[in-house]
Design an enzyme around this catalytic site. Structure first.
Site, PDB file in Angstrom:
ATOM      1  N   SER A  93     -52.283 -22.109  30.271  1.00  0.00           N
ATOM      2  CA  SER A  93     -52.184 -22.913  31.491  1.00  0.00           C
ATOM      3  C   SER A  93     -50.840 -22.790  32.200  1.00  0.00           C
ATOM      4  CB  SER A  93     -52.425 -24.387  31.179  1.00  0.00           C
ATOM      5  OG  SER A  93     -53.733 -24.544  30.706  1.00  0.00           O
ATOM      6  N   GLU A 144       0.790  -1.219   0.000  1.00  0.00           N
ATOM      7  CA  GLU A 144       0.000   0.000   0.000  1.00  0.00           C
ATOM      8  C   GLU A 144       0.830   1.281   0.000  1.00  0.00           C
ATOM      9  OE1 GLU A 144      -3.186   0.157  -0.452  1.00  0.00           O
ATOM     10  OE2 GLU A 144      -3.598  -1.997  -0.358  1.00  0.00           O
TER      11      GLU A 144
END
Lengths: 200, 774
Positions: B473, B193
């Site tokens: 329930s 780079e």
């Protein structure tokens, strides 16, 4: 009625801490209580065998109960007579022992937070160890977290269930100290009385 | 009107005296220059401020990192070989033939050699340890140190990183400091780079020229002329346009950056800022996170070929995405390696060895790090009580949670596979069912797993927390607990009436609920009514206990949502999330002690200093004796009641639990406890249409699959002091063991039936015993 007697009896022989004594007592009682703890008079096979053996810990996996003739049954399986608590406080495994030692050292060095963390670590390994919960309660007393002391000691008592009076007495003394810390002298005295009864 | 020009003249004279001698054109030029200078200075100041805000801001914006629980290894630990291997994979340890460095392991049958990483825990630094461990069917059999051969008491593996809490713009990163950047990474960056990074002042004219030449020669763009500094600046500006103005801006800002900051600072910022991948909605920034994202390891453990791949991604993380385009990525990686060789950073042998290696990228969401957005969501909500959102997403907190990745995986798999099976078996449209699972440690309330939907890796609607549905329930145990807490009135063998109910509702309508089987059963024992989940008997019981009492019980059990004390409450007209309902069952499982369900143990700050600990806390909210009776009843539910399917699904294991089904089969629930865990499963549809499943048909098998996968043990219910067993006949009369059809039920002492059956009336027989023990 006979079986509740068995329970009451059993909570007394636990006091003999050494194994030989217990064994003898168990044998003696097993003989004496033959009528209660021994074989069932019920005709049904599976569920009966199970409730028969007096030293079966409650925790053993149930053999699914075969339907009892004529009875509206299998629910019998969920209800078994009390296990006879041939109880010794479990030996903590090495990991728990190491963590408890570490907590002791931390507490002595004044690192109460670190000690609490170590004990909580131990409790993750042995979450149902009543003695560990009691140990944590004692630490919280040092930290002057009185409300927490009472809850943790109560938790220890609940896990000790119908056994280990010595530990429960210790817990009641912790509760008494915590109540004193909160200025509740009456409550403290009543907790002390509970401890005395258990120590007797 | 006349005064103004006069004054102006005076002013001009005063200020203009010194320049009066200059010619007109020179004055014009000078003022233009001053203006231009002002613009330049102003713009520089503006850019400088942008740079400062971005640069200093970015350096600190580190999302909170979320860790799973550390796995504790010791002799007797219930950890199987499979589980240990999975854990080592979660942690990104390398499998090797011979272990000689941290984060490595090897396996030979049930014998493992492993070398842990050093880790900074809440309570101190743990050094790296090398051990040999042997596992059996039930867990760890031996644990010995490799250096001294001595048995090790306890070994805590470091916790796996399971996610992070990043801000709304979805940038995630794991910050690394300059000194933590591997040398090979810096070299690779320089090689491909920016060769002259350490020499140039922000822009590199020689580099641009060289790139130009190289590109012309190669006939395409092979090299970029941008310096690392320029690339960093480009990331700050965040606009994708390509224009000369932008290029100039970039160069200008690069110069400003270089003048303000040192090379190491720039390199560090670059390493943390650079975009290296996309994970759904999450942007992967920086090499620290990229190492975890692609290799599931810390950056420091990456080898040359892995580092080279990451550096290769700088050029285009999506074009070279190694998971989607492995060939492209490999080519790019190898180019990076060759460049390093050309520049003399590595020799030919090193380069060849690295090139010979495969990419080594972990599969996304594969065996490695599993995504746990549902659990992270819970962590985030619990943290919000104590922290500002902004701090969570930016100050680099380290959050140690209770998540057990193994339990989580079993829960995810159990739900997904069972729903598929249920859909297939019942001809339900594939994919239409949804579900949620919550698992917690019984005594401490630590949440071990939380699954918010079938596709657990997808961060969508979190049903475990947000699907607030009627619980049906599942509410009944609270009704029965309220009753059993009054031993003077109710016991397991009390008689309740299963009879038709017809009540007037406020709107003039009538409420005529029915039993699931549409029958009326008449007088039944209390325990039977719960085991068979009889609606009418439950209403009878609940009305005589009192609705306010039931409501108070639910609140004690940890329900914080609004409870309307209408009769329909008794049948579950109460909407809770799966998480809320799990809390209720935690209290039951823990014998009446509520431990608030919690997901966090400790928080460390960015410098790894302890910030906060969430201590274990329990509160007794119910009578342990009454809870014990209820729990025996919940065992009956699973052995012969509505959940008896569990006998086949989990043979030989004693568990307690309750099914829940809502109107038109919209919701299928099952909550229960086994071993030292409490767990809940919910199955239903997102559109709230009928799922076609009862609690026993949908949620129950999910729960059972989960418990089987976790090798659940039987629950350990010990009668607390003050509970006695008594033999009772079918009519609920006190009897004796030798009589026909009797069952031993637990009672709170003193509440056992008074009425005696003809058989077993021991009043005339028991003199001997009474004398001995009373």
């Amino acid at each position: 009625m006979a079986c509740s007697i068995k329970l009451a009896a059993s909570s007394k022989w636990r006091l003999g801490a050494y194994r030989g004594g217990i064994l003898l007592t168990v044998m003696a009682l097993a003989l004496a209580l033959g009528g209660c703890g021994g074989m069932s008079r019920n005709e049904s096979p599976a569920s009966v065998e199970e409730r028969g053996t007096p030293r079966d810990p409650v925790a053993t996996s149930p053999v699914p109960a075969a339907p009892v003739q004529g009875a509206p049954t299998p629910e019998i399986a969920a209800y078994r007579p009390p296990a006879v608590p041939e109880y010794r406080r479990p030996e903590p495994n090495r990991a728990v022992a190491a963590l408890t030692r570490r907590a002791d050292a931390q507490q002595q060095a004044g690192d109460l937070g670190g000690a609490a963390a170590s004990l909580e670590r131990a409790l993750r390994i042995a979450p149902e160890d009543a003695a560990l919960w009691s140990r944590l309660a004692a630490l919280r007393l040092d930290q002057r977290e009185f409300a927490s002391v009472q809850q943790l000691a109560a938790k220890s008592n609940a896990l000790a269930a119908a056994r280990d009076d010595e530990l429960k007495a210790r817990n009641w003394r912790l509760i008494a100290d915590a109540r004193r810390g909160l200025g509740d002298e009456t409550g403290a005295r009543s907790a002390d009385r509970r401890a005395d009864e258990l120590d007797r | 009107m006349k005064k103004k020009p006069k004054r102006r003249r005076v002013n001009r004279r005063r200020s203009g005296t010194s320049v009066r001698w200059r010619p007109h054109w020179a004055r014009l030029l000078l003022s233009s220059l001053v203006l231009l200078l002002l613009v330049i200075v102003g713009y520089s100041l503006y850019l400088g401020k942008t740079v400062r805000v971005k640069f200093d801001g970015q350096r600190w914006a580190e999302p909170a990192r979320v860790f799973a629980r550390p796995l504790e290894l010791y002799v007797g630990a219930p950890v199987t070989a499979d589980q240990l291997q999975a854990e080592l994979e979660f942690l990104g340890y390398r499998k090797v033939r011979a272990v000689d460095a941290p984060a490595q392991w090897s396996r030979n049958g049930n014998r493992f050699a492993l070398h842990t990483r050093a880790f900074r825990f809440w309570d101190g630094e743990a050094v790296a340890q090398s051990v040999v461990l042997e596992t059996g069917n039930d867990g760890v059999l031996g644990l010995v140190g490799r250096d001294n051969g001595r048995e090790v008491d306890l070994l805590r593996l470091e916790p796996a990183l399971v996610g992070s809490i990043y801000p709304a713009h979805s940038e995630d990163r794991v910050l690394v400091r300059r000194e933590e950047l591997p040398e090979s990474l810096v070299q690779a960056l320089l090689a491909v780079e920016d060769r002259r990074f350490f020499e140039h002042a922000g822009i590199d004219l020689r580099g641009i020229a060289r790139a130009l030449v190289a590109n012309i020669r190669a006939g395409g763009a092979v090299q970029g002329g941008s310096t690392l500094t320029q690339q960093l600046v480009k990331n700050f500006i965040l606009t994708p346009e390509r224009s000369l103005v932008r290029k100039l801006n970039e160069a200008w800002m690069a110069l400003i950056v270089e003048s303000r900051y040192g090379k190491d600072e720039i390199l560090e910022a670059y390493a943390n800022e650079i975009f290296l991948g996309q994970d759904g909605g999450r942007a992967i920034h920086g090499f620290g996170l990229a190492a975890h994202f692609y290799f599931q390891r810390p950056l420091s453990e990456l080898r040359l070929h892995e580092v080279s791949l990451l550096v290769g991604l700088v050029k285009g993380a999506s074009f070279y995405n190694p998971r989607r385009h492995p060939e492209r990525a490999l080519e790019r990686r190898n180019l990076v390696i060759r460049q390093m060789q050309q520049q003399g950073f590595i020799d030919a042998a090193q380069a060849d060895a690295a090139i010979a290696r495969p990419l080594g990228v972990t599969a996304a969401g594969g065996r490695g790090l599993q995504r746990v957005p549902g659990f992270i969501d819970l962590v985030r909500r619990q943290l919000r009580r104590d922290y500002r959102e902004q701090d969570l997403t930016s100050v680099g907190l380290r959050i140690f949670t209770t998540l057990d990745p193994w339990v989580q995986r079993q829960a995810v798999d159990a739900l997904a596979s069972r729903l598929e099976r249920v859909e297939k078996a019942r001809g339900i449209e594939a994919g239409s069912l949804q579900g949620a699972v919550v698992v917690a440690a019984t005594q401490s309330g630590e949440v071990q797993a939380l699954v918010g939907g079938r596709d657990a890796g997808y961060a969508g609607f979190n049903r475990a927390l947000d699907a607030v549905r009627p619980i049906g329930s599942l509410v009944k145990p609270a009704v029965y607990l309220a009753a059993l807490s009054r031993p003077e009135r109710f016991t397991l063998t009390s008689r309740v009436e299963d009879r038709p109910v017809d009540m007037a509702l406020p709107g003039g309508q009538r409420w005529q609920p029915r039993n699931y089987d549409r029958e009326v059963h008449g007088p039944v024992m209390l325990h039977e009514a719960l085991a068979r989940s009889l609606n009418l008997a439950t209403i009878d019981l609940g009305m005589s206990v009192g609705l306010d009492e039931v409501k108070a019980t639910l609140q004690a059990l940890g329900v914080e949502r609004e409870i309307l004390a209408y009769p329909s409450l008794l049948l579950g007209a109460l909407s809770l999330s799966p998480f809320d309902a799990t809390q209720v069952y935690q209290v039951l499982a823990a014998g009446g002690f509520r431990a608030p369900l919690q997901a966090i143990r400790e928080v460390l700050d960015a410098d790894q200093q302890p910030l906060q600990r969430y201590p274990l806390s329990v509160v007794q909210v119910a009578d342990p004796r009454a809870v014990f009776l209820l729990n025996r009843n919940l065992v009956e539910v699973t052995e012969s009641g509505t959940a008896r399917a569990l006998r086949g699904l989990l043979p030989g294991i004693e568990v307690a639990g309750k099914t829940g089904t809502t109107n038109d089969l919209r919701d299928s629930w099952f909550a229960g406890f086994a071993g030292d865990r409490v767990a809940l499963a919910w199955v239903g549809r997102d559109d709230n249409a009928s799922s076609g499943l009862t609690g026993a048909q949908g949620a129950l098998p999910v729960w059972a699959d989960l418990m089987r996968r976790l090798a659940a043990r039987s629950i350990q219910l010990l009668p607390p002091s003050g509970v006695e067993y008594h033999w009772v006949d079918r009519e609920g009369r006190l009897s004796a063991e030798h009589c026909d059809g009797v069952v031993a039920f637990p009672y709170i002492a003193g509440s056992q039936p008074r009425q005696r059956a003809a058989c077993g009336d021991t009043r005339n027989e028991g003199g001997f015993w009474r004398g001995l023990f009373d």
